[in-house]
Scaffold this motif. Structure first.
Motif, PDB file in Angstrom:
ATOM      1  N   ASN A  41      34.726  36.166  44.737  1.00  0.00           N
ATOM      2  CA  ASN A  41      33.477  37.076  45.209  1.00  0.00           C
ATOM      3  C   ASN A  41      33.255  37.031  46.505  1.00  0.00           C
ATOM      4  OD1 ASN A  41      30.656  38.014  45.731  1.00  0.00           O
ATOM      5  ND2 ASN A  41      30.258  37.445  43.546  1.00  0.00           N
ATOM      6  N   GLU A  42      33.077  35.777  47.342  1.00  0.00           N
ATOM      7  CA  GLU A  42      33.140  35.635  48.958  1.00  0.00           C
ATOM      8  C   GLU A  42      34.075  36.449  49.375  1.00  0.00           C
ATOM      9  OE1 GLU A  42      34.016  31.746  51.576  1.00  0.00           O
ATOM     10  OE2 GLU A  42      32.434  31.399  49.687  1.00  0.00           O
ATOM     11  N   LEU A  43      35.247  36.368  49.069  1.00  0.00           N
ATOM     12  CA  LEU A  43      36.358  37.018  49.865  1.00  0.00           C
ATOM     13  C   LEU A  43      36.340  38.685  49.631  1.00  0.00           C
ATOM     14  CD1 LEU A  43      39.658  34.910  48.950  1.00  0.00           C
ATOM     15  CD2 LEU A  43      38.504  35.471  51.262  1.00  0.00           C
ATOM     16  N   VAL A  44      35.961  38.973  48.635  1.00  0.00           N
ATOM     17  CA  VAL A  44      35.599  40.547  48.336  1.00  0.00           C
ATOM     18  C   VAL A  44      34.546  40.985  49.223  1.00  0.00           C
ATOM     19  CG1 VAL A  44      34.895  42.359  46.535  1.00  0.00           C
ATOM     20  CG2 VAL A  44      36.445  40.602  46.155  1.00  0.00           C
ATOM     21  N   GLN A  45      33.345  40.259  49.092  1.00  0.00           N
ATOM     22  CA  GLN A  45      32.438  40.577  49.950  1.00  0.00           C
ATOM     23  C   GLN A  45      32.755  40.670  51.406  1.00  0.00           C
ATOM     24  OE1 GLN A  45      28.829  38.597  49.615  1.00  0.00           O
ATOM     25  NE2 GLN A  45      28.655  39.099  47.533  1.00  0.00           N
ATOM     26  N   LYS A  46      33.508  39.636  51.852  1.00  0.00           N
ATOM     27  CA  LYS A  46      33.934  39.443  53.166  1.00  0.00           C
ATOM     28  C   LYS A  46      34.947  40.840  53.545  1.00  0.00           C
ATOM     29  CE  LYS A  46      37.431  37.057  55.868  1.00  0.00           C
ATOM     30  NZ  LYS A  46      38.238  36.080  55.618  1.00  0.00           N
ATOM     31  N   HIS A  47      35.691  41.486  52.826  1.00  0.00           N
ATOM     32  CA  HIS A  47      36.707  42.449  52.879  1.00  0.00           C
ATOM     33  C   HIS A  47      36.105  43.758  52.717  1.00  0.00           C
ATOM     34  CE1 HIS A  47      40.044  40.008  54.180  1.00  0.00           C
ATOM     35  NE2 HIS A  47      39.933  39.350  53.123  1.00  0.00           N
ATOM     36  N   LEU A  48      34.906  44.000  51.995  1.00  0.00           N
ATOM     37  CA  LEU A  48      34.342  45.108  51.734  1.00  0.00           C
ATOM     38  C   LEU A  48      33.231  45.384  52.605  1.00  0.00           C
ATOM     39  CD1 LEU A  48      34.166  45.483  47.802  1.00  0.00           C
ATOM     40  CD2 LEU A  48      35.541  46.703  49.440  1.00  0.00           C
ATOM     41  N   SER A  49      32.731  44.462  53.712  1.00  0.00           N
ATOM     42  CA  SER A  49      31.739  44.890  54.712  1.00  0.00           C
ATOM     43  C   SER A  49      32.103  45.187  56.003  1.00  0.00           C
ATOM     44  CB  SER A  49      30.960  43.562  54.976  1.00  0.00           C
ATOM     45  OG  SER A  49      31.736  42.480  55.073  1.00  0.00           O
TER      46      SER A  49
ATOM     47  N   LEU B 146      42.981  41.837  49.028  1.00  0.00           N
ATOM     48  CA  LEU B 146      43.303  42.952  49.715  1.00  0.00           C
ATOM     49  C   LEU B 146      44.219  43.778  49.160  1.00  0.00           C
ATOM     50  CD1 LEU B 146      44.221  41.064  53.176  1.00  0.00           C
ATOM     51  CD2 LEU B 146      42.164  42.615  52.623  1.00  0.00           C
ATOM     52  N   ASP B 147      45.162  43.652  48.134  1.00  0.00           N
ATOM     53  CA  ASP B 147      45.997  44.351  47.455  1.00  0.00           C
ATOM     54  C   ASP B 147      45.188  45.123  46.457  1.00  0.00           C
ATOM     55  OD1 ASP B 147      48.081  43.602  48.803  1.00  0.00           O
ATOM     56  OD2 ASP B 147      48.895  42.430  47.321  1.00  0.00           O
TER      57      ASP B 147
ATOM     58  N   LYS C 112      33.974  47.295  40.733  1.00  0.00           N
ATOM     59  CA  LYS C 112      35.146  47.613  40.478  1.00  0.00           C
ATOM     60  C   LYS C 112      36.255  46.970  40.925  1.00  0.00           C
ATOM     61  CE  LYS C 112      36.034  51.696  42.343  1.00  0.00           C
ATOM     62  NZ  LYS C 112      36.233  52.953  43.004  1.00  0.00           N
ATOM     63  N   VAL C 113      35.962  46.090  42.118  1.00  0.00           N
ATOM     64  CA  VAL C 113      36.880  45.281  42.822  1.00  0.00           C
ATOM     65  C   VAL C 113      36.991  44.155  41.902  1.00  0.00           C
ATOM     66  CG1 VAL C 113      37.815  44.106  44.643  1.00  0.00           C
ATOM     67  CG2 VAL C 113      36.902  46.357  44.980  1.00  0.00           C
ATOM     68  N   MET C 114      36.024  43.468  41.704  1.00  0.00           N
ATOM     69  CA  MET C 114      35.828  42.470  40.730  1.00  0.00           C
ATOM     70  C   MET C 114      36.525  42.286  39.447  1.00  0.00           C
ATOM     71  SD  MET C 114      34.663  39.722  42.738  1.00  0.00           S
ATOM     72  CE  MET C 114      34.287  38.462  41.683  1.00  0.00           C
ATOM     73  N   SER C 115      36.156  43.374  38.725  1.00  0.00           N
ATOM     74  CA  SER C 115      36.716  43.646  37.479  1.00  0.00           C
ATOM     75  C   SER C 115      38.381  43.873  37.573  1.00  0.00           C
ATOM     76  CB  SER C 115      35.876  44.910  36.724  1.00  0.00           C
ATOM     77  OG  SER C 115      36.062  46.218  37.401  1.00  0.00           O
ATOM     78  N   ALA C 116      38.818  44.381  38.598  1.00  0.00           N
ATOM     79  CA  ALA C 116      40.230  44.418  38.756  1.00  0.00           C
ATOM     80  C   ALA C 116      40.817  43.042  39.225  1.00  0.00           C
ATOM     81  CB  ALA C 116      40.611  45.533  39.410  1.00  0.00           C
ATOM     82  N   ILE C 117      40.096  42.458  39.886  1.00  0.00           N
ATOM     83  CA  ILE C 117      40.793  41.090  40.456  1.00  0.00           C
ATOM     84  C   ILE C 117      40.726  40.129  39.357  1.00  0.00           C
ATOM     85  CG2 ILE C 117      40.405  39.207  42.151  1.00  0.00           C
ATOM     86  CD1 ILE C 117      39.665  41.289  44.168  1.00  0.00           C
TER      87      ILE C 117
END
Length: 148
Positions: free
Chosen positions: A140-148, A105-106, A121-126
């Motif tokens: 990856n799963e969490l990023v997808q969940k929060h970006l949808s 989230l941060d 962009k988010v994955m490369s930063a995380i």
């Protein structure tokens, strides 16, 4: 103490204890670290590079474990589970689900991402933040969940 020093120490102990399984895994990891050092043309790897090698070894075994389970090879499944336990001992403490979610989230806020198109962009930063502390597929799963 570096990973290589710890591996050397544990290898000696495994020899004394006649623990063939642990000894075998430690030797494989040491060989992978040496191969990586040769590939990079240096004598010693940084802590980060050692962690990368260890992560790669862990991922290979997890993938093999999945394949062997699907094929019904219980004898190999047990052997790989034992190897995974040995490798996990050298990994840094894994992040909890809650900690990982907070980092995701941060980071989404940091890069001002709002859609799935910005997932790269988010994955490369995380990933540098959680290297070795979290499974990439879980991130990856969490990023997808929060970006949808």
């Amino acid at each position: 103490m570096s990973l290589t020093e710890r591996l050397n120490q544990d290898m000696k102990q495994a020899m004394k204890d006649k623990d063939k399984q642990t000894l075998s895994v430690i030797r494989m990891v040491k060989a992978s670290i040496q191969n990586e050092a040769i590939k990079l043309g240096s004598d010693n790897l940084t802590e980060d590079e050692e962690l990368s090698v260890l992560t790669k070894e862990l991922k290979q075994r997890k993938d093999s474990l999945h394949e062997f389970e699907e094929a019904g090879r219980d004898d190999l499944v047990e052997k790989l589970k034992d190897e995974l336990k040995v490798l996990q001992a050298y990994m840094p403490k894994q992040l909890t689900e809650e900690e990982l979610e907070n980092i995701v989230l941060d980071t989404i806020k940091e890069v001002n991402a709002s859609s799935k198109q910005e997932m790269g962009k988010v994955m490369s930063a995380i990933m540098p933040k959680v290297k070795g502390k979290a499974d990439g597929s879980k991130v990856n799963e969490l990023v997808q969940k929060h970006l949808s």
